[in-house]
Design a protein around this motif. Structure first.
Motif, PDB file in Angstrom:
ATOM      1  N   UNK A  50     -40.359 112.714  86.559  1.00 27.63           N
ATOM      2  CA  UNK A  50     -41.259 111.619  86.188  1.00 27.63           C
ATOM      3  C   UNK A  50     -41.153 110.452  87.162  1.00 27.63           C
ATOM      4  N   UNK A  51     -39.943 110.171  87.611  1.00 26.17           N
ATOM      5  CA  UNK A  51     -39.742 109.083  88.576  1.00 26.17           C
ATOM      6  C   UNK A  51     -40.410 109.421  89.910  1.00 26.17           C
ATOM      7  N   UNK A  52     -40.374 110.688  90.306  1.00 21.13           N
ATOM      8  CA  UNK A  52     -41.021 111.094  91.559  1.00 21.13           C
ATOM      9  C   UNK A  52     -42.535 110.923  91.446  1.00 21.13           C
ATOM     10  N   UNK A  53     -43.067 111.312  90.318  1.00 25.31           N
ATOM     11  CA  UNK A  53     -44.517 111.145  90.110  1.00 25.31           C
ATOM     12  C   UNK A  53     -44.893 109.670  90.166  1.00 25.31           C
ATOM     13  N   UNK A  58     -46.756 104.450  92.919  1.00 29.21           N
ATOM     14  CA  UNK A  58     -46.399 103.049  93.181  1.00 29.21           C
ATOM     15  C   UNK A  58     -45.930 102.788  94.606  1.00 29.21           C
ATOM     16  N   UNK A  59     -45.427 103.834  95.273  1.00 27.03           N
ATOM     17  CA  UNK A  59     -44.851 103.641  96.598  1.00 27.03           C
ATOM     18  C   UNK A  59     -43.434 103.087  96.553  1.00 27.03           C
ATOM     19  N   UNK A  60     -42.873 102.942  95.353  1.00 25.92           N
ATOM     20  CA  UNK A  60     -41.524 102.414  95.172  1.00 25.92           C
ATOM     21  C   UNK A  60     -40.601 103.553  94.734  1.00 25.92           C
ATOM     22  N   UNK A  61     -39.624 103.863  95.562  1.00 30.70           N
ATOM     23  CA  UNK A  61     -38.710 104.980  95.283  1.00 30.70           C
ATOM     24  C   UNK A  61     -37.429 104.573  94.568  1.00 30.70           C
ATOM     25  N   UNK A  62     -37.299 103.309  94.216  1.00 30.82           N
ATOM     26  CA  UNK A  62     -36.046 102.822  93.628  1.00 30.82           C
ATOM     27  C   UNK A  62     -35.636 103.619  92.393  1.00 30.82           C
ATOM     28  N   UNK A  63     -36.535 103.813  91.449  1.00 29.78           N
ATOM     29  CA  UNK A  63     -36.192 104.542  90.218  1.00 29.78           C
ATOM     30  C   UNK A  63     -35.947 106.021  90.528  1.00 29.78           C
TER      31      UNK A  63
END
Length: 112
Positions: A50-53, A58-63
């Motif tokens: 889900x975080x990858x999706x 969003x373009x934000x990989x933090x999560x």
């Protein structure tokens, strides 16, 4: 990147496997058994997916990074529970360097 983090984590996981379940999250998981550990691996897998999706949108990989760390951690607990550690996985990956993904997949089909 360094293997030192994996080595340190492997040592910590081994020590905590023997710790009191009241004092250690890892010991508590081991005490509850493989099914509980697998449940956590599954939960973390879904959260990582889900975080990858979300990261793609969003373009934000933090999560994504956070959830992947959780997934790796719980996978290492699973390996520890079964008497293995990261070195076994790293050895397997190392063996695959000279083999293309397509060749490796074809070889698995022959072995089945």
């Amino acid at each position: 990147m360094s293997d030192t983090v994996l080595e340190r984590l492997t040592q910590v996981l081994a020590a905590r496997k023997q710790a009191s379940a009241e004092d250690s999250y890892v010991a508590n998981l081991h005490q509850k058994g493989l099914n509980k550990i697998l449940e956590k691996v599954g939960e973390e897998s879904i959260e990582t997916i889900l975080a990858a999706r979300d990261a793609e949108i969003s373009g934000n990989n933090e999560k994504l990074i956070y959830e992947t760390a959780d997934l790796w951690f719980h996978t290492l607990v699973m390996l520890s529970h079964l008497g293995e550690d990261a070195s076994a996985v790293l050895s397997e990956l190392e063996q695959r360097f000279d083999l293309s993904g397509l060749e490796e997949k074809a070889q698995r089909k022959k072995d089945e």
